[in-house]
Design a protein around this motif. Sequence first.
Motif, PDB file in Angstrom:
ATOM      1  N   PHE A 110       8.625   0.493  -6.115  1.00 31.23           N
ATOM      2  CA  PHE A 110       7.607   1.144  -5.849  1.00 31.23           C
ATOM      3  C   PHE A 110       7.176   2.236  -6.867  1.00 31.23           C
ATOM      4  O   PHE A 110       6.154   2.647  -6.815  1.00 31.23           O
ATOM      5  CB  PHE A 110       8.076   2.004  -4.412  1.00 31.23           C
ATOM      6  CG  PHE A 110       8.254   0.987  -3.184  1.00 31.23           C
ATOM      7  CD1 PHE A 110       7.780  -0.359  -3.033  1.00 31.23           C
ATOM      8  CD2 PHE A 110       8.744   1.418  -2.104  1.00 31.23           C
ATOM      9  CE1 PHE A 110       7.622  -1.144  -2.107  1.00 31.23           C
ATOM     10  CE2 PHE A 110       8.847   0.380  -0.872  1.00 31.23           C
ATOM     11  CZ  PHE A 110       8.443  -0.761  -0.917  1.00 31.23           C
ATOM     12  N   THR A 111       8.203   2.677  -7.539  1.00 37.84           N
ATOM     13  CA  THR A 111       7.868   3.580  -8.619  1.00 37.84           C
ATOM     14  C   THR A 111       7.113   3.060  -9.743  1.00 37.84           C
ATOM     15  O   THR A 111       6.213   3.770 -10.143  1.00 37.84           O
ATOM     16  CB  THR A 111       9.298   4.386  -8.976  1.00 37.84           C
ATOM     17  OG1 THR A 111       9.985   4.984  -7.978  1.00 37.84           O
ATOM     18  CG2 THR A 111       9.033   5.509 -10.110  1.00 37.84           C
ATOM     19  N   PHE A 112       7.504   1.816 -10.162  1.00 35.38           N
ATOM     20  CA  PHE A 112       6.658   1.188 -10.916  1.00 35.38           C
ATOM     21  C   PHE A 112       5.137   1.012 -10.460  1.00 35.38           C
ATOM     22  O   PHE A 112       4.430   1.141 -11.217  1.00 35.38           O
ATOM     23  CB  PHE A 112       7.460  -0.054 -11.325  1.00 35.38           C
ATOM     24  CG  PHE A 112       6.544  -0.990 -12.294  1.00 35.38           C
ATOM     25  CD1 PHE A 112       6.226  -0.658 -13.433  1.00 35.38           C
ATOM     26  CD2 PHE A 112       6.071  -2.238 -11.619  1.00 35.38           C
ATOM     27  CE1 PHE A 112       5.362  -1.610 -14.273  1.00 35.38           C
ATOM     28  CE2 PHE A 112       5.111  -2.938 -12.489  1.00 35.38           C
ATOM     29  CZ  PHE A 112       4.991  -2.770 -13.621  1.00 35.38           C
ATOM     30  N   HIS A 113       5.185   0.528  -9.338  1.00 34.59           N
ATOM     31  CA  HIS A 113       3.813   0.186  -8.652  1.00 34.59           C
ATOM     32  C   HIS A 113       2.958   1.545  -8.746  1.00 34.59           C
ATOM     33  O   HIS A 113       1.684   1.490  -9.045  1.00 34.59           O
ATOM     34  CB  HIS A 113       4.053  -0.107  -7.350  1.00 34.59           C
ATOM     35  CG  HIS A 113       2.846  -1.001  -6.692  1.00 34.59           C
ATOM     36  ND1 HIS A 113       2.091  -1.518  -7.227  1.00 34.59           N
ATOM     37  CD2 HIS A 113       2.632  -0.539  -5.248  1.00 34.59           C
ATOM     38  CE1 HIS A 113       1.204  -2.374  -6.495  1.00 34.59           C
ATOM     39  NE2 HIS A 113       1.216  -1.665  -5.092  1.00 34.59           N
ATOM     40  N   GLY A 114       3.696   2.789  -8.304  1.00 32.46           N
ATOM     41  CA  GLY A 114       3.234   3.856  -8.456  1.00 32.46           C
ATOM     42  C   GLY A 114       2.654   4.548  -9.621  1.00 32.46           C
ATOM     43  O   GLY A 114       1.301   5.142  -9.844  1.00 32.46           O
ATOM     44  N   ALA A 115       3.322   4.060 -10.761  1.00 37.54           N
ATOM     45  CA  ALA A 115       3.037   4.414 -12.149  1.00 37.54           C
ATOM     46  C   ALA A 115       1.748   3.839 -12.530  1.00 37.54           C
ATOM     47  O   ALA A 115       0.982   4.293 -13.184  1.00 37.54           O
ATOM     48  CB  ALA A 115       4.257   4.351 -13.039  1.00 37.54           C
ATOM     49  N   TRP A 133      -3.348   7.944   1.749  1.00 43.33           N
ATOM     50  CA  TRP A 133      -1.965   7.573   2.130  1.00 43.33           C
ATOM     51  C   TRP A 133      -1.780   7.443   3.583  1.00 43.33           C
ATOM     52  O   TRP A 133      -1.067   6.778   4.122  1.00 43.33           O
ATOM     53  CB  TRP A 133      -1.101   8.948   1.420  1.00 43.33           C
ATOM     54  CG  TRP A 133      -1.413  10.286   2.362  1.00 43.33           C
ATOM     55  CD1 TRP A 133      -2.201  11.098   1.794  1.00 43.33           C
ATOM     56  CD2 TRP A 133      -0.836  10.714   3.628  1.00 43.33           C
ATOM     57  NE1 TRP A 133      -2.285  12.351   2.618  1.00 43.33           N
ATOM     58  CE2 TRP A 133      -1.556  11.873   3.653  1.00 43.33           C
ATOM     59  CE3 TRP A 133       0.016  10.304   4.383  1.00 43.33           C
ATOM     60  CZ2 TRP A 133      -1.137  12.736   4.807  1.00 43.33           C
ATOM     61  CZ3 TRP A 133       0.267  11.044   5.525  1.00 43.33           C
ATOM     62  CH2 TRP A 133      -0.117  12.298   5.935  1.00 43.33           C
ATOM     63  N   ASP A 134      -2.395   8.305   4.586  1.00 40.37           N
ATOM     64  CA  ASP A 134      -2.375   8.287   5.922  1.00 40.37           C
ATOM     65  C   ASP A 134      -2.769   6.780   6.449  1.00 40.37           C
ATOM     66  O   ASP A 134      -2.222   6.249   7.276  1.00 40.37           O
ATOM     67  CB  ASP A 134      -3.046   9.451   6.722  1.00 40.37           C
ATOM     68  CG  ASP A 134      -4.678   9.660   6.200  1.00 40.37           C
ATOM     69  OD1 ASP A 134      -4.872   8.931   5.181  1.00 40.37           O
ATOM     70  OD2 ASP A 134      -5.102  10.607   6.592  1.00 40.37           O
ATOM     71  N   GLY A 135      -3.940   6.288   5.688  1.00 44.75           N
ATOM     72  CA  GLY A 135      -4.390   5.006   5.984  1.00 44.75           C
ATOM     73  C   GLY A 135      -3.262   3.946   5.884  1.00 44.75           C
ATOM     74  O   GLY A 135      -3.278   2.977   6.653  1.00 44.75           O
ATOM     75  N   ASN A 136      -2.525   4.210   4.856  1.00 40.92           N
ATOM     76  CA  ASN A 136      -1.635   3.257   4.120  1.00 40.92           C
ATOM     77  C   ASN A 136      -0.300   2.995   5.480  1.00 40.92           C
ATOM     78  O   ASN A 136       0.373   2.144   5.555  1.00 40.92           O
ATOM     79  CB  ASN A 136      -0.975   3.520   2.978  1.00 40.92           C
ATOM     80  CG  ASN A 136      -1.853   3.270   2.118  1.00 40.92           C
ATOM     81  OD1 ASN A 136      -3.159   2.814   1.925  1.00 40.92           O
ATOM     82  ND2 ASN A 136      -1.633   3.974   0.686  1.00 40.92           N
ATOM     83  N   GLU A 137      -0.281   4.260   6.037  1.00 43.43           N
ATOM     84  CA  GLU A 137       0.896   4.158   6.945  1.00 43.43           C
ATOM     85  C   GLU A 137       0.449   3.442   8.392  1.00 43.43           C
ATOM     86  O   GLU A 137       1.306   3.296   9.183  1.00 43.43           O
ATOM     87  CB  GLU A 137       1.324   5.443   7.581  1.00 43.43           C
ATOM     88  CG  GLU A 137       1.930   6.345   6.231  1.00 43.43           C
ATOM     89  CD  GLU A 137       2.430   7.643   6.701  1.00 43.43           C
ATOM     90  OE1 GLU A 137       2.063   8.055   7.889  1.00 43.43           O
ATOM     91  OE2 GLU A 137       3.230   8.278   5.477  1.00 43.43           O
ATOM     92  N   VAL A 138      -0.838   3.076   8.659  1.00 40.38           N
ATOM     93  CA  VAL A 138      -1.101   2.450   9.746  1.00 40.38           C
ATOM     94  C   VAL A 138      -0.814   0.976   9.654  1.00 40.38           C
ATOM     95  O   VAL A 138      -0.271   0.517  10.987  1.00 40.38           O
ATOM     96  CB  VAL A 138      -2.821   2.531   9.655  1.00 40.38           C
ATOM     97  CG1 VAL A 138      -3.307   1.279  10.686  1.00 40.38           C
ATOM     98  CG2 VAL A 138      -3.529   3.585   9.892  1.00 40.38           C
ATOM     99  N   TRP A 139      -0.352   0.603   8.761  1.00 46.63           N
ATOM    100  CA  TRP A 139       0.399  -0.769   8.479  1.00 46.63           C
ATOM    101  C   TRP A 139       1.809  -0.503   9.122  1.00 46.63           C
ATOM    102  O   TRP A 139       2.242  -1.732   9.918  1.00 46.63           O
ATOM    103  CB  TRP A 139       0.289  -1.201   7.068  1.00 46.63           C
ATOM    104  CG  TRP A 139      -1.029  -1.688   6.566  1.00 46.63           C
ATOM    105  CD1 TRP A 139      -1.943  -0.773   6.252  1.00 46.63           C
ATOM    106  CD2 TRP A 139      -1.421  -2.909   6.416  1.00 46.63           C
ATOM    107  NE1 TRP A 139      -3.065  -1.767   5.925  1.00 46.63           N
ATOM    108  CE2 TRP A 139      -2.875  -2.873   5.970  1.00 46.63           C
ATOM    109  CE3 TRP A 139      -0.859  -4.054   6.667  1.00 46.63           C
ATOM    110  CZ2 TRP A 139      -3.583  -3.881   5.609  1.00 46.63           C
ATOM    111  CZ3 TRP A 139      -1.752  -5.329   6.323  1.00 46.63           C
ATOM    112  CH2 TRP A 139      -2.907  -5.309   6.026  1.00 46.63           C
ATOM    113  N   LEU A 160       0.908  -1.188   0.072  1.00 44.14           N
ATOM    114  CA  LEU A 160      -0.031  -0.035  -0.132  1.00 44.14           C
ATOM    115  C   LEU A 160       0.748   1.397  -0.066  1.00 44.14           C
ATOM    116  O   LEU A 160       0.765   2.303  -0.843  1.00 44.14           O
ATOM    117  CB  LEU A 160      -0.848  -0.048   1.121  1.00 44.14           C
ATOM    118  CG  LEU A 160      -1.935  -1.119   1.082  1.00 44.14           C
ATOM    119  CD1 LEU A 160      -2.796  -1.363   2.512  1.00 44.14           C
ATOM    120  CD2 LEU A 160      -2.951  -0.997   0.104  1.00 44.14           C
ATOM    121  N   GLU A 161       1.807   1.384   0.859  1.00 41.71           N
ATOM    122  CA  GLU A 161       2.543   2.519   0.806  1.00 41.71           C
ATOM    123  C   GLU A 161       3.625   2.310  -0.117  1.00 41.71           C
ATOM    124  O   GLU A 161       4.055   3.698  -0.611  1.00 41.71           O
ATOM    125  CB  GLU A 161       3.401   2.538   2.252  1.00 41.71           C
ATOM    126  CG  GLU A 161       4.221   3.768   2.667  1.00 41.71           C
ATOM    127  CD  GLU A 161       3.314   5.110   3.192  1.00 41.71           C
ATOM    128  OE1 GLU A 161       1.987   5.057   2.808  1.00 41.71           O
ATOM    129  OE2 GLU A 161       3.695   5.600   4.137  1.00 41.71           O
TER     130      GLU A 161
END
Length: 339
Positions: free
Chosen positions: A172-177, A53-59, A21-22
């Motif tokens: 992560f950059t690929f995942h974000g793209a 994004w803030d919910g992802n940081e819960v992990w 997620l993050e």
Amino acid sequence: MELHDVWFVLIAVLWTGYFFLEGFDFGVGVLTKLLARNRPEKRVLINTIGPVWDGNEVWLLSAGGATFAAFPEWYATLFSGFYLPLLLILLCLIVRGVAFEYRAKRPEENWQRNWEHAIFWCSLIPAFLWGVAFGNIVRGVKIDQDFEYVGSLWELLNPYALLGGLVTLTLFTFHGAVFTALKTVGEIRERARKLALRVGLLATALAVLFLLWTQVDSGDGKSLIAMVVAAAALVAALLANQAGREGWSFALSGITIVAAVAMLFLSLFPNVMPSSLNAEWSLTVSNASSTPYTLKIMTWCAGVATPIVLLYQSWTYWVFRKRIGTQHIAAGASAGSAH
């Protein structure tokens, strides 16, 4: 399977969820410089992750808290030995969150540009350092007979760990793209798909090298299966991206991350932090864990709380599932809030 083994698996799941997620919102943060050509496009990119994004940081908080409670020796050695890198990650996460909120508070060009720089660097640095940290954990570090890290900061910057950092950054950059292509419409969507191909090819080359190195050093049959799944999913994600199937591409890039993290934890078990000085000084799931009673209480709490968190986060993604584009940004509102 004993409770300390169960909690090793649960912590692995928490880290996997965090990187899945993050990972894409770190990637989107990096893309604010690599993909967006103007302020409205930067606003679109930030808006794709604004609600989540803030919910992802819960992990991350859950993974850190679970490690502290279930494996206090691991937590103590990890956070004392990796103090400076983890502090830098924490500072980046703080500044990044502030940047999302404060970027829109004033209309001046310099104000917005500086916060956009912060979003970029505070996404790129953690994406790289997480790979460095986990590379060192799997490789092993200098831990003495008292379970204390006795190495230096510079020893953490070894070739294997640095390669791990490049893998997480590019992956992560690929995942974000791919996520950007899935969540946007128009020209930015097409450019995201083209950039995903270029970054994905680089990520594939680096990931294959890193995973092979890991397999040769500390892998077994189970980790080999995870490695093959990760490599196959990444190639399939590239093909799906080229075919314009962004949903499949995103799911497959997520499977890549899940399988790669699984391989690292499979290579690690039953250790949680190997010692490069003496194998007998390594932290393991048994000598680093809390008491059985503590683990039992934690298991009951996790059994109640985890489904609630999963349901709420799934609902959040469902609510904000629609694509967006620059046409959805009101005229003169490109400096507005990311929420």
